[in-house]
Enzyme design. Structure first.
Site: not given
Length: 676
Positions: A63, A102, A105
């Site tokens: 992030a 992230g 992900e």
């Protein structure tokens, strides 16, 4: 603004490239660019498959921390991932550097993953008191199974590409220098494969045995933390619930953590560590650093040897000095054994011990320090000894060499005054074991030159320490705050509490041990006057009977041959005898009173340290106590914890027990403002 994401067509393959230095963080611009790129690939009939890769040194590293606490902007990561997941054309993640949080992900939502050998992948959100909030806990188990997923999400350590391939997280390890070409070739191979292998369509069998084994193996490490349990629950949910229900479960657990005090504490520490490296009145861009190519260390004992290992491990040559040959041999022998033990456990490369020890020059002569750029003394904690030593170093050290004391308490200005170069002198307070503990208190003397301070702070990063600047005062930041805790703990013994009760309150709070467990570990006799007939405190009474702690199998507790502690009837008798002679009435002590007197008093001392300018900021104090003294990470440090406890409550507790409350603490409590 130009988008940080561009698109390139390679015949029937669309390559979507992020170029957002320094780490391709998933900020709004990057998320919007990914959304636009995937939309274009889906809409273009000539595109058969897509590849997502990044320019620069890394894949998406996570992030964008600059967005923390700000209103959401642009496409959400959930939107981007959902679009990628549902694409009717296969998407390949081409990974180099780190794919973390992230970024991992994003890779999980792609249908295939290729990676260079040096790449690493991980979901470290647990270290911030969180869990992967964009499907990571639901997709990862469906790819790698419950056991491997638990390690990645509930511990949070990244895994290298080879391991990722072994567990099925990476479909192919490709050439280190041919990532894009190999990813495009792979995309062509799988372009027509149907059905597209969407992770959401996979299932994973429950594995309760793996879950229980993981909890048992990591119970101590996870004690007190909320996030590991939430991560475990989400992985279990992935094996028991349909994908969409699992995603809802993940979201609910994520929100509980995000709005809780533990994650706030861990995120506070994340930023506090980075802030601690900044020196308020020094501009790193305009302050030249002194070159440190060789370090001298005086003392080859536990501290001196540990200090030396930090520099040797960083590839910096060290000259180590001792007074006697047997002490020198013993010290260097311990260093070698420590390195060899680390190599045997796989923590360092097999040839690392020889490389490190090859950089070490043992000597019995201070004169051999003449060519060192930094000299650190780690000798007996005695002002006269240190002043005499620094007087000698003043004559030996070359001009511009930095002279540092590893003192824990003593006045660095007084030490500096024993030289003709006080501007070159500061404190470097390492914590034991110095080769393991991450904290370094850098003590800035009244005359310490700015470039000297800046050089040592930069060097700390090189030897993998978290450095905090402290001003000159007795005990600096950490030990100064330890003092009121110890004083109050001993007073509580005299008033009726037991060592076990006081220690239990601290362990239940999250400390690794309480004040009296710590005293037994360090040695009850440390600093004792050595006169058995002079009994002025409970500690004197214990020491006079030879109850010196773990090393004597007896202190505030009794110990067996494996140093396991049990309650000591004799120690309780000694405490009671001394209390009775002091004519103090015995009363019931509550756990809350122990917290108020031993922990609130530390917060008060921290506020005084800030008032006096001996710490730059409240968050620096938190870093010191978490990195050096075992304050529980999930409580964010004493100053952060005081805010969550409620400053008015802290002030009231202090006043109830007769403490003189720091003015800044009272003001902050009255105004509802934070301690700074």
């Amino acid at each position: 603004m130009t988008s940080p994401v561009r698109f390139e067509r390679h015949d029937d393959i669309l390559v979507i490239i992020s170029d957002s230095p320094p780490v391709n963080a998933l900020g709004a611009g990057v998320r919007d660019g990914l959304h636009a790129g995937v939309s274009q690939g889906i809409a273009d009939p000539a595109v058969k498959a897509m590849v997502i890769r990044c320019d620069g040194k890394t894949f998406f590293a996570g992030a964008d921390i600059t967005e923390f606490g700000k209103p959401p902007a642009g496409a959400s990561l959930h939107e981007v991932i959902a679009m990628m997941d549902s694409s009717e054309k296969p998407i390949v993640a081409a990974i180099h550097g780190t794919a973390l949080g992230g970024g991992c992900e994003v890779a999980l939502s792609c249908h295939y993953r290729v990676a260079v050998p040096s790449a690493v992948m991980g979901l470290p959100e647990v270290k911030l008191g969180l869990l992967p909030g964009a499907g990571g806990t639901q997709r990862l188990p469906r790819i790698v199974g419950v056991k491997a997923a638990l390690e990645m999400v509930a511990i949070g350590d990244p895994i290298p590409a080879k391991k990722a391939a072994e567990v099925g997280l990476v479909d192919r390890v490709v050439g280190e220098d041919s990532l894009e070409a190999d990813a495009i070739a792979f995309a062509r191979e799988i372009a027509d494969t149907r059905p597209i292998p969407r992770v959401r369509d996979k299932t994973v069998a429950p594995d309760p045995e793996a879950v229980e084994a993981f909890k048992k193996a990591n119970g101590r490490k996870m004690r007190g933390f909320d996030a590991p349990a939430a991560n475990i629950a989400c992985v279990v949910a992935a094996s028991e619930l349909p994908f969409d229900e699992g995603m809802k479960f993940e979201r609910d657990e994520f929100m509980k953590l995000m709005t809780g005090t533990q994650s706030a504490a861990q995120r506070h520490l994340f930023f506090a560590e980075r802030q601690a490296a900044k020196i308020d009145d020094i501009d790193p861009k305009t302050t030249p650093l002194r070159p440190i190519n060789k370090v001298g260390v005086i003392g080859a004992g536990t501290m001196g040897g540990g200090i030396s290992m930090n520099f040797l491990s960083a590839g910096i040559p060290v000259t180590i000095v001792e007074m006697q040959q047997d002490a020198l041999d013993r010290g260097t022998g311990v260093m070698r054994k420590n390195y060899e033990a680390s190599a045997a456990k796989g923590r360092i490369k097999p040839d690392a011990p020889e490389k490190a020890m090859g950089l070490l020059t043992p000597t019995l002569s201070l004169d051999d320090l003449a060519d060192c750029d930094l000299i650190i003394e780690a000798v007996y904690e005695n002002m006269d000894v240190k002043k005499e030593l620094f007087g000698k170093l003043d004559a030996i050290a070359k001009p511009g060499a930095i002279l540092a004391s590893n003192t824990s308490y003593l006045n660095v200005d007084e030490i500096a005054a024993s030289t003709k170069r006080p501007e070159d002198v500061l404190g470097m307070h390492f914590f034991s074991p110095a080769n393991v503990m991450r904290l370094l208190e850098v003590v800035r003397g009244e005359k310490t030159a700015k470039d000297v301070l800046a050089t040592v702070m930069a060097l700390a990063k090189k030897i993998r320490k978290v450095a905090v600047v402290a001003g000159v005062c007795h005990g600096f930041i950490g030990n100064r705050m330890l003092s009121p805790r110890q004083i109050e703990a001993n007073k509580l013994l005299m008033e009726g509490a037991t060592p076990a009760q006081i220690d239990k309150v601290h362990v239940d709070f999250g400390m690794p041990m309480g004040p009296f467990q710590m005293a037994d570990l360090a040695g009850v006799d440390i600093g004792w006057h050595r006169d058995p007939s002079r009994i002025e405190s409970i500690r004197d009474a214990l020491a006079a009977e030879g109850r010196w702690g773990q090393k004597k199998s007896a202190g505030y507790y009794d110990y067996d041959e494996k140093r396991n502690a049990t309650l000591s009837p004799r120690a309780l008798e000694i405490i009671e005898e001394f209390r009775s002679k002091s004519n103090l009435p015995k009363r019931e002590i509550t756990d809350q009173e122990i917290i108020e007197r031993t922990l609130y008093s530390m917060v008060n001392e921290g506020a005084l340290i800030l008032e006096e300018g001996k710490a730059q900021r409240a968050s620096d104090i938190d870093v010191v106590w978490i990195m050096g003294y075992g304050w529980p990470v999930y409580r964010g440090g004493p100053m952060f914890w005081a805010q969550t406890e409620g400053l008015p409550k802290v002030v009231a507790g202090l006043e109830k027990h007769g403490f003189k409350v720091a003015e800044s603490l009272k003001t902050a409590a009255e105004n509802g403002s934070p301690l700074k």
